[in-house]
Write a protein that holds these residues in place. Structure first.
Motif, PDB file in Angstrom:
ATOM      1  N   SER A   1       0.859  -1.321   0.071  1.00 38.22           N
ATOM      2  CA  SER A   1      -0.088  -0.018  -0.004  1.00 38.22           C
ATOM      3  C   SER A   1       0.846   1.253  -0.219  1.00 38.22           C
ATOM      4  N   ALA A   2       1.962   1.153   0.715  1.00 34.66           N
ATOM      5  CA  ALA A   2       2.925   2.388   0.730  1.00 34.66           C
ATOM      6  C   ALA A   2       3.375   2.607  -0.681  1.00 34.66           C
ATOM      7  N   MET A   3       3.770   1.521  -1.296  1.00 34.30           N
ATOM      8  CA  MET A   3       4.361   1.796  -2.745  1.00 34.30           C
ATOM      9  C   MET A   3       3.324   2.300  -3.619  1.00 34.30           C
ATOM     10  N   ALA A   4       1.993   1.889  -3.507  1.00 36.53           N
ATOM     11  CA  ALA A   4       0.845   2.248  -4.330  1.00 36.53           C
ATOM     12  C   ALA A   4       0.657   3.802  -4.084  1.00 36.53           C
ATOM     13  N   LEU A   5       0.662   4.135  -2.720  1.00 33.92           N
ATOM     14  CA  LEU A   5       0.709   5.614  -2.462  1.00 33.92           C
ATOM     15  C   LEU A   5       1.726   6.512  -2.845  1.00 33.92           C
ATOM     16  N   GLN A   6       2.814   5.786  -3.271  1.00 33.62           N
ATOM     17  CA  GLN A   6       3.899   6.590  -3.538  1.00 33.62           C
ATOM     18  C   GLN A   6       3.893   6.775  -5.078  1.00 33.62           C
ATOM     19  N   ALA A   7       3.173   5.848  -5.839  1.00 34.24           N
ATOM     20  CA  ALA A   7       3.083   5.982  -7.109  1.00 34.24           C
ATOM     21  C   ALA A   7       2.019   6.965  -7.356  1.00 34.24           C
ATOM     22  N   LEU A   8       0.971   6.876  -6.601  1.00 34.38           N
ATOM     23  CA  LEU A   8      -0.070   7.915  -6.775  1.00 34.38           C
ATOM     24  C   LEU A   8      -0.113   9.258  -6.587  1.00 34.38           C
ATOM     25  N   ALA A   9       1.132   9.443  -5.763  1.00 32.28           N
ATOM     26  CA  ALA A   9       1.632  10.636  -5.334  1.00 32.28           C
ATOM     27  C   ALA A   9       2.369  11.419  -6.599  1.00 32.28           C
ATOM     28  N   GLN A  10       3.047  10.576  -7.251  1.00 30.81           N
ATOM     29  CA  GLN A  10       3.860  10.730  -8.474  1.00 30.81           C
ATOM     30  C   GLN A  10       2.836  11.067  -9.634  1.00 30.81           C
ATOM     31  N   ALA A  11       1.802  10.199  -9.799  1.00 34.29           N
ATOM     32  CA  ALA A  11       0.910  10.623 -10.835  1.00 34.29           C
ATOM     33  C   ALA A  11       0.049  11.726 -10.512  1.00 34.29           C
ATOM     34  N   LEU A  12       0.068  12.141  -9.472  1.00 34.88           N
ATOM     35  CA  LEU A  12      -0.888  13.377  -8.752  1.00 34.88           C
ATOM     36  C   LEU A  12      -0.311  14.186  -8.158  1.00 34.88           C
ATOM     37  N   PRO A  13       0.839  14.924  -8.707  1.00 38.09           N
ATOM     38  CA  PRO A  13       1.756  15.833  -7.747  1.00 38.09           C
ATOM     39  C   PRO A  13       1.175  16.767  -7.027  1.00 38.09           C
ATOM     40  N   LYS A  14      -0.096  17.328  -7.624  1.00 38.79           N
ATOM     41  CA  LYS A  14      -0.727  18.644  -7.056  1.00 38.79           C
ATOM     42  C   LYS A  14      -1.534  18.038  -5.798  1.00 38.79           C
ATOM     43  N   LEU A  15      -1.919  17.176  -5.587  1.00 40.50           N
ATOM     44  CA  LEU A  15      -2.743  16.459  -4.573  1.00 40.50           C
ATOM     45  C   LEU A  15      -2.059  16.369  -3.203  1.00 40.50           C
ATOM     46  N   GLU A  16      -2.641  17.282  -2.327  1.00 43.66           N
ATOM     47  CA  GLU A  16      -2.281  17.214  -0.837  1.00 43.66           C
ATOM     48  C   GLU A  16      -1.932  15.831  -0.438  1.00 43.66           C
ATOM     49  N   PRO A  17      -1.029  15.408   0.412  1.00 44.10           N
ATOM     50  CA  PRO A  17      -0.988  14.252   0.899  1.00 44.10           C
ATOM     51  C   PRO A  17      -2.032  13.615   1.935  1.00 44.10           C
ATOM     52  N   LYS A  18      -2.798  14.585   2.678  1.00 42.95           N
ATOM     53  CA  LYS A  18      -3.698  14.199   3.343  1.00 42.95           C
ATOM     54  C   LYS A  18      -5.163  13.977   2.665  1.00 42.95           C
ATOM     55  N   GLU A  19      -5.282  14.627   1.480  1.00 44.35           N
ATOM     56  CA  GLU A  19      -6.197  14.321   0.598  1.00 44.35           C
ATOM     57  C   GLU A  19      -6.097  13.292  -0.078  1.00 44.35           C
ATOM     58  N   LEU A  20      -4.915  12.660  -0.426  1.00 43.22           N
ATOM     59  CA  LEU A  20      -4.739  11.425  -1.127  1.00 43.22           C
ATOM     60  C   LEU A  20      -4.696  10.429  -0.292  1.00 43.22           C
ATOM     61  N   TYR A  21      -4.514  10.446   1.203  1.00 43.82           N
ATOM     62  CA  TYR A  21      -4.674   9.405   1.978  1.00 43.82           C
ATOM     63  C   TYR A  21      -6.510   9.133   1.966  1.00 43.82           C
ATOM     64  N   TRP A  22      -7.295  10.175   2.126  1.00 42.69           N
ATOM     65  CA  TRP A  22      -8.738  10.206   2.038  1.00 42.69           C
ATOM     66  C   TRP A  22      -9.072   9.313   0.688  1.00 42.69           C
TER      67      TRP A  22
END
Length: 226
Positions: free
Chosen positions: A155-176
């Motif tokens: 899951s941590a790897m997936a979150l890292q990849a999602l953060a790369q794909a969506l660089p403007k999305l705030e981390p807290k919002e990404l978690y939600w």
């Protein structure tokens, strides 16, 4: 409306024993029986003695190999989740990146979701999927221990990849948003039949490939939302 009578525990234990592999080792038989009983009734409703009875072994064997019912659950999750997590990690490592070093969002979602849907085709896939769905209603300490050990790394790897794909999305919002993606995944795989009933059969969620593609499109739209 009267609630239909529930099968007696001894009957469920016999059913679980039938599914156990007679050639399996004692720990494997215990895990097979536990998976069946846990997926049918939940963790708290099943005792270690019932598991050993269903497995056709004595209670001392369960204490020797595992020590507790919670340890049986953790080992079961580790065993069943390992192929899913390993495949996720491999697919995430193999993502194609654009010239900015970013993966495509839909590719990340498929890499995360597909291994879980593919697991439905394995011999223990349906039982494990039902057990995974039941975990949402178990005690927090039980959930966190089993799910964390099984899926935190992938899951941590997936979150890292999602953060790369969506660089403007705030981390807290990404978690939600990732939280909602996981919820939709577990609910869809559990196939409770609600949308089949509401749509009068026009929608059939039993096709894993179709369900996966619909979920990817839905999740991508949610993740990209303003």
């Amino acid at each position: 409306m009267r609630t239909p009578p529930q099968p007696e525990r001894t009957t469920m234990a016999r059913e679980a024993e039938v599914t156990a592999d007679s050639n399996a080792s004692t720990p494997e038989r215990i895990l097979q029986a536990a998976e069946r009983l846990f997926s049918e009734r939940g963790i708290d409703a099943v005792s270690l003695r019932e598991i050993t009875s269903a497995a056709g072994v004595n209670s001392a064997a369960a204490h020797y190999h595992f020590g507790s019912k919670e340890a049986v659950l953790e080992e079961l999750f580790t065993l069943r989740a390992r192929p899913i997590a390993q495949m996720r990690e491999q697919l995430l490592r193999d993502l194609t990146l654009d010239r900015h070093g970013r993966p495509k969002l839909e590719d990340v979602l498929r890499a995360f979701l597909r291994p879980a849907f593919d697991a439905l085709h394995t011999p223990n896939g349906v039982a494990f999927t039902m057990l995974r769905a039941r975990m949402a209603f178990e005690r927090e300490e039980v959930r966190r221990a089993a799910l964390g050990k099984a899926f935190n790394a992938s899951s941590a790897m997936a979150l890292q990849a999602l953060a790369q794909a969506l660089p403007k999305l705030e981390p807290k919002e990404l978690y939600w948003r990732f939280h909602f993606v996981m919820g939709a995944m577990v609910y869809t795989m559990a196939a409770p039949g609600r949308i089949e009933s509401i749509s009068h059969g026009d929608i059939d969620t039993s096709d894993p490939e179709a369900a996966l593609e619909h979920l990817v499109r839905f999740a991508a739209a949610g993740l990209r939302a303003a």
